[in-house]
Enzyme design. Sequence first.
Site, PDB file in Angstrom:
ATOM      1  N   ASP A   1      34.520  13.623 -24.422  1.00 11.41           N
ATOM      2  CA  ASP A   1      35.882  13.521 -24.969  1.00 11.41           C
ATOM      3  C   ASP A   1      36.903  13.068 -23.921  1.00 11.41           C
ATOM      4  OD1 ASP A   1      34.735  14.707 -27.261  1.00 11.41           O
ATOM      5  OD2 ASP A   1      35.209  16.728 -26.559  1.00 11.41           O
TER       6      ASP A   1
ATOM      7  N   GLU B   1      38.330  12.364 -36.555  1.00  7.55           N
ATOM      8  CA  GLU B   1      38.834  13.303 -35.555  1.00  7.55           C
ATOM      9  C   GLU B   1      39.255  12.515 -34.319  1.00  7.55           C
ATOM     10  OE1 GLU B   1      35.728  16.129 -34.713  1.00  7.55           O
ATOM     11  OE2 GLU B   1      34.277  14.597 -34.163  1.00  7.55           O
TER      12      GLU B   1
HETATM   13  O1  FUB Z   1      33.685  18.051 -27.989  1.00 10.29           O
HETATM   14  C1  FUB Z   1      33.777  18.811 -29.163  1.00 10.29           C
HETATM   15  C2  FUB Z   1      34.208  17.929 -30.288  1.00 10.29           C
HETATM   16  O2  FUB Z   1      33.253  16.913 -30.488  1.00 10.29           O
HETATM   17  C3  FUB Z   1      35.477  17.184 -30.036  1.00 10.29           C
HETATM   18  O3  FUB Z   1      36.604  17.973 -30.111  1.00 10.29           O
HETATM   19  C4  FUB Z   1      35.334  16.120 -31.053  1.00 10.29           C
HETATM   20  O4  FUB Z   1      36.246  15.070 -30.920  1.00 10.29           O
HETATM   21  C5  FUB Z   1      33.908  15.707 -30.829  1.00 10.29           C
HETATM   22  O5  FUB Z   1      33.760  14.827 -29.758  1.00 10.29           O
END
Ligand code: FUB
Length: 426
Positions: free
Chosen positions: A14, A187
């Site tokens: 991320d 997301e």
């Molecule tokens: O790293 C945990 C979660 O997985 C993140 O918050 C999302 O964006 C995905 O990458």
Amino acid sequence: MAQNPLIQNQFTADPSVRVFNGKIYLYPSHDIPATPGHGRAGWFCMQDYHVFSSPNLTDWTDHGVIVSQNTVPWADSAAYSMWAPDCIERGGKYYFYFPAPAKSGGPKGFSVGVAIANEPYGPFIPQPLPIAGIHGIDPNVQIDKDGQAYIYWAQGNLYGAKLKANMLELASEPVKLEGFPDKGLKEGPYLFERKGIYYMTYPHVADKIERLEYAMSDSPLGPFKYAGVLMDESLSGCWTNHQSVIEFKNQWYLFYHNDDLSPNFDKNRSVRADSLFFNEDGTIRKVIPTLRGVGVTASSKKIQIDRFSAKSADGVGVEFLDTLNKFRGWKTIFNKTNSWIKYNGVFFGKKTAGRVNVNACSATGGTLLISTEDKPGKVIAKLVIPKGNNWSVVKKAVSFMPGGVRNLVVQLKGSGHVEVDWISFE
Ligand code: FUB
């Protein structure tokens, strides 16, 4: 390490990347393997955040832990869910935003907290409470040209709101951002502005796993118009991806993640970077992931040719050096006459003579030809790798020492099975 993945001694995911005071700062999530009593087996396990900096995209410094689930007053210290963060500067202070579940009695699901520092690498002091009014993950903050700050986050869809100048409270009601595909999880919002266009980038499950997409608008809160795919689904099958986009020294870069150091468990991820280019009309060309990544590698460093730019169709492969300790990295295996691998962007100084060192192992013995990619390629050295079962550094005086930035080609001449860890010049 200059190549992909950028950080090779721990898992990172991320990536939120910023340019502060002429340096690049990387704020990733920090995946760790779950252990009994610490996190949930088979799922994301994250207890803290590190920050890394680089003056050149090639050399990275780990500044250590900046925020931990144990030191955030409101966070559940047993959740191991410190998910995708972001950081931004305002008025000489650095605001680090992170999602985490609250302690029992607090809000359900994920909240978003803030920690503040006087330097991009900390020390960061967490605020006593999360931001009121945000329930979700993956905060992203941008400050517009007029000084108005915006915060974005995800909860299946993408949301946004204005932030007060204190960067700690919402200044408007959250809105669901419009203009994105209706179906499939979205997301990881990351907004940037270029030439008056606001680009909202995000991971989206259009089919089975995430790919990176983007949408464009003339306003920070939209409405946005879907504009296309930024990066296709990972060929390795890593379920998540997560991105940020920066301009550094007149070149744009996409930071994202894959599961390079943990190909059998995609919740232990690794951050990568590749160059990003715009079309004349402001749309973005799809980024094809590479192992070579970005930045120039000094010829005196260990040049990891397994992070190649191109290779022959057969007779050359890449495997982990040690499958029990993948952080040791990879090796290149040549096993067919004339098989080759190319590594772009090696910087040679002004030396006109010297030698090449190759860390190699060959059960059969074999001959390697190292040359530049110029047409016709100029031979730098031809080395015999002796037959043996141990790794050793074979040294050979060069017949030609290149200057400037050059692309290198390493080729197996004749038959044999030759494994190479790295090459370097002195
Ligand atoms: O790293 C945990 C979660 O997985 C993140 O918050 C999302 O964006 C995905 O990458």
